[in-house]
Every structure is written in structure tokens, then in C-alpha cells.
Design a protein around this motif. Structure first.
Motif, PDB file in Angstrom:
ATOM      1  N   GLU A 221      61.379  48.110  60.781  1.00  0.00           N
ATOM      2  CA  GLU A 221      61.305  49.347  61.555  1.00  0.00           C
ATOM      3  C   GLU A 221      60.237  50.283  60.999  1.00  0.00           C
ATOM      4  O   GLU A 221      60.196  51.471  61.352  1.00  0.00           O
ATOM      5  N   HIS A 222      59.318  49.750  60.175  1.00  0.00           N
ATOM      6  CA  HIS A 222      58.374  50.612  59.460  1.00  0.00           C
ATOM      7  C   HIS A 222      56.993  50.696  60.106  1.00  0.00           C
ATOM      8  O   HIS A 222      56.415  51.782  60.185  1.00  0.00           O
ATOM      9  N   LEU A 223      56.428  49.571  60.531  1.00  0.00           N
ATOM     10  CA  LEU A 223      55.052  49.551  61.009  1.00  0.00           C
ATOM     11  C   LEU A 223      54.944  48.772  62.315  1.00  0.00           C
ATOM     12  O   LEU A 223      55.645  47.776  62.518  1.00  0.00           O
ATOM     13  N   LEU A 258      47.297  50.413  63.906  1.00  0.00           N
ATOM     14  CA  LEU A 258      48.435  50.317  62.998  1.00  0.00           C
ATOM     15  C   LEU A 258      49.172  51.653  63.021  1.00  0.00           C
ATOM     16  O   LEU A 258      48.572  52.702  62.809  1.00  0.00           O
ATOM     17  N   GLU A 259      50.488  51.619  63.308  1.00  0.00           N
ATOM     18  CA  GLU A 259      51.251  52.858  63.485  1.00  0.00           C
ATOM     19  C   GLU A 259      52.561  52.812  62.713  1.00  0.00           C
ATOM     20  O   GLU A 259      53.261  51.792  62.723  1.00  0.00           O
ATOM     21  N   TRP A 265      59.376  62.881  60.417  1.00  0.00           N
ATOM     22  CA  TRP A 265      58.723  63.983  61.126  1.00  0.00           C
ATOM     23  C   TRP A 265      57.789  63.512  62.235  1.00  0.00           C
ATOM     24  O   TRP A 265      57.248  64.321  62.989  1.00  0.00           O
ATOM     25  N   GLY A 266      57.565  62.200  62.377  1.00  0.00           N
ATOM     26  CA  GLY A 266      56.655  61.716  63.405  1.00  0.00           C
ATOM     27  C   GLY A 266      56.013  60.402  63.015  1.00  0.00           C
ATOM     28  O   GLY A 266      56.557  59.648  62.197  1.00  0.00           O
ATOM     29  N   GLN A 267      54.861  60.121  63.602  1.00  0.00           N
ATOM     30  CA  GLN A 267      54.156  58.878  63.327  1.00  0.00           C
ATOM     31  C   GLN A 267      52.711  59.158  62.919  1.00  0.00           C
ATOM     32  O   GLN A 267      52.126  60.173  63.291  1.00  0.00           O
ATOM     33  N   ILE A 268      52.178  58.210  62.163  1.00  0.00           N
ATOM     34  CA  ILE A 268      50.756  58.187  61.828  1.00  0.00           C
ATOM     35  C   ILE A 268      50.165  56.933  62.459  1.00  0.00           C
ATOM     36  O   ILE A 268      50.737  55.839  62.332  1.00  0.00           O
TER      37      ILE A 268
END
Length: 299
Positions: A221-223, A258-259, A265-268
Motif C-alpha cells: 500500500e506504499h507505492l 512513481l507515486e 497528509w497526501g501523496q508525492i
């Protein structure tokens, strides 16, 4: 820097495939339409991204590359907002950008780029019960024209050009099989560029067809990793004298996105793309790196 990023993506891809799912779409992260897509549990979403574009070159009708008239690199800051309507399947977004053009001597001009408004209608939603059911979306967009274009520039190196000079209307479809360990999909968009009077001559850019083939997966559930190819083909330009010979264009773009998925707090999102490196005609070639912060608000 891009070579390092490619090695990182290869390493992540080797552990990503076969892991958990995530809602997505075929055009997500490609940069073709809106940069943010609302997930099923979200009512609003914000996007703030910064892009760096360099190695900008033009290609002629034979595919030969040449340096541009003056812009050596660009930096673009993009802000996008998306919301869900009371009709749950309908979402819309508005995207605005501020662009800086820089020449080889470091001289710079900054201005607003063309704004983009997009709607998405979810025709079919993915189901955990039947992974063979894809997500299918109808997509429509309008891209306005903002500041100066190549038709009214006053700078010898085109540093004041921030617009294509034409408004555009696009329609398309997005199909995404996102419930499998290895996710895949395709998108197709048809774009009609509206004619404009330029120096007492009506210019009519040809219709454009854009196709996307994408592949992706998750690491737990990380990337989330999405990669794909974008093929863009545009018919010949015409004006009051008729069709301009050999003015059709095409280009092929590779992108990898890549996300993050589990930040509280959100996504990069980090995206790299190569345009026109292998297949091109009357188009451009460049490489782009984009770093973005994304925040969704649940219903």
C-alpha cells in the motif's frame, strides 16, 4: 539525473509487480490531460507540481533534430483542483500553470500558460468481485489560449511565448484494468484545434489523435508505479491558401510515474518523460522531470 531515475524505477518495478491494487486510470500520470483524478471515496483534490524541461529541440519533416530558436529550458509550476458533482460518476478539474522560458545565456521570461478544464464521467466502475471488469471513463476537455504565441511574439529568442495560440476541444475514453497484480490499460483522445486569424490569414491546425498504452503495479500500500507510451499524431495544417504540404506531425513519448500511497497528509508523485527520442516528425524532442504534491479530501 534522468538516468539515475530510470535505474530507480527498474529496481522498484522488480518488486512492485504482483502486489496490491490501487484505483487508477490509463492516462493517470501521463500528462496528456488533467494531472489529478478523483478516487471513488474522494470529493475534492488539489495538485501542486513543478516541472523542469530541458534538451529542447525541434524536428523537421525528415525527423532530423535541431536546436530551438532560443528557449534552452523551461520550468513550469502547475496548480490543479478537482471536485465531484452530486452525480457521483461526474467529476471536473481546472488546471492553470505559470511558465518560465530560459535561453542559453540565462535570460528568462515568465507568464501564464494555457488553462485546461476537464470533465470525466465514469461509465463503468471497477469491482473487487470481478477483476475482469475494467474502469471505463469518458473524458472531455477544453484548453484555452492565454498569452503570446509564436504568431505575435516580440522576442527574438521566443522567450515571451507561453501559449500555442489556439483553443482546443478534446474528447476521449480511458479504459483501465486495475484489479490485477499487473495493471494495464489504454486511452484514446481526439482533439479539434479551433481555427484562428493570424495576420489576416485564417490558420487551421489539423485534428490530433493521441493514444496511450500504460502498465503499472503497486508495492503493497506504499507505492504506485505507472509507465507507458504516448503516441501523438496530427494532420496537416491549412490556411486560406489551402493545405500546407508535408505539415503533418507525429511523436512518441515514454513516461514513468512513481507515486506514494500511504502518507497521512497526501501523496508525492515523481514523473519522468522522454519525448521524440525515437520517433518524430515536425514535432519536438525534450525530457521532463515533474515533482508534485497531491491532497485528496474524502467524502
Amino acid at each position: 539525473m534522468i538516468n539515475i531515475f530510470k535505474w530507480v524505477l527498474c529496481g522498484l518495478a522488480s518488486i512492485a509487480f504482483g502486489q496490491k491494487w490501487a484505483y487508477a486510470c490509463s492516462s493517470c500520470g501521463s500528462g496528456v490531460v488533467d494531472p489529478i483524478i478523483l478516487q471513488a471515496n474522494e470529493s475534492h483534490k488539489f495538485y501542486l507540481g513543478t516541472s523542469w524541461q530541458d534538451r529542447i529541440r525541434d524536428s523537421d519533416a525528415d525527423g532530423n533534430l535541431r536546436r530551438t530558436a532560443g528557449v534552452h529550458r523551461r520550468s513550469i509550476t502547475t496548480l490543479s483542483y478537482a471536485l465531484r458533482f452530486p452525480v457521483d460518476s461526474l467529476t471536473a478539474s481546472l488546471t492553470v500553470s505559470n511558465q518560465s522560458n530560459i535561453d542559453k545565456d540565462g535570460h528568462q521570461r515568465t507568464g501564464l500558460a494555457d488553462p485546461l478544464a476537464t470533465i470525466r464521467y465514469e461509465l463503468l466502475r471497477q469491482s473487487f468481485v470481478d477483476p475482469a471488469i475494467p474502469a471505463i471513463q469518458f473524458v472531455g476537455s477544453y484548453k484555452g489560449k492565454s498569452g503570446k504565441s509564436v504568431h505575435n511574439t516580440k522576442h527574438s529568442r521566443l522567450l515571451d511565448v507561453f501559449s500555442s495560440g489556439f483553443a482546443e476541444v478534446s474528447i476521449g475514453s480511458d479504459i483501465w484494468f486495475g484489479m490485477w497484480p499487473v495493471k494495464f490499460g489504454s486511452s484514446f483522445f481526439f482533439t479539434r484545434t479551433l481555427p484562428e486569424s493570424k495576420h489576416n490569414n485564417t490558420v487551421r491546425p489539423g485534428d490530433r489523435m493521441t493514444s496511450i498504452l500504460s502498465l503499472g503495479s503497486n508495492w503493497r500500500e506504499h507505492l504506485k508505479l505507472n509507465t507507458g507510451f504516448i503516441h501523438r499524431e496530427q494532420k496537416s495544417l491549412s490556411d486560406d491558401t489551402g493545405q500546407i504540404s508535408n505539415s503533418d506531425s507525429h511523436t512518441l513519448i515514454f513516461y514513468a510515474s512513481l507515486e506514494s500511497l500511504s502518507l497521512p497528509w497526501g501523496q508525492i508523485r515523481f514523473t519522468a518523460s522522454e519525448e521524440g527520442s525515437w520517433y518524430r516528425k515536425n514535432s519536438s524532442s525534450s525530457r521532463v522531470l515533474t515533482l508534485a504534491l497531491i491532497k485528496g479530501i474524502s467524502k
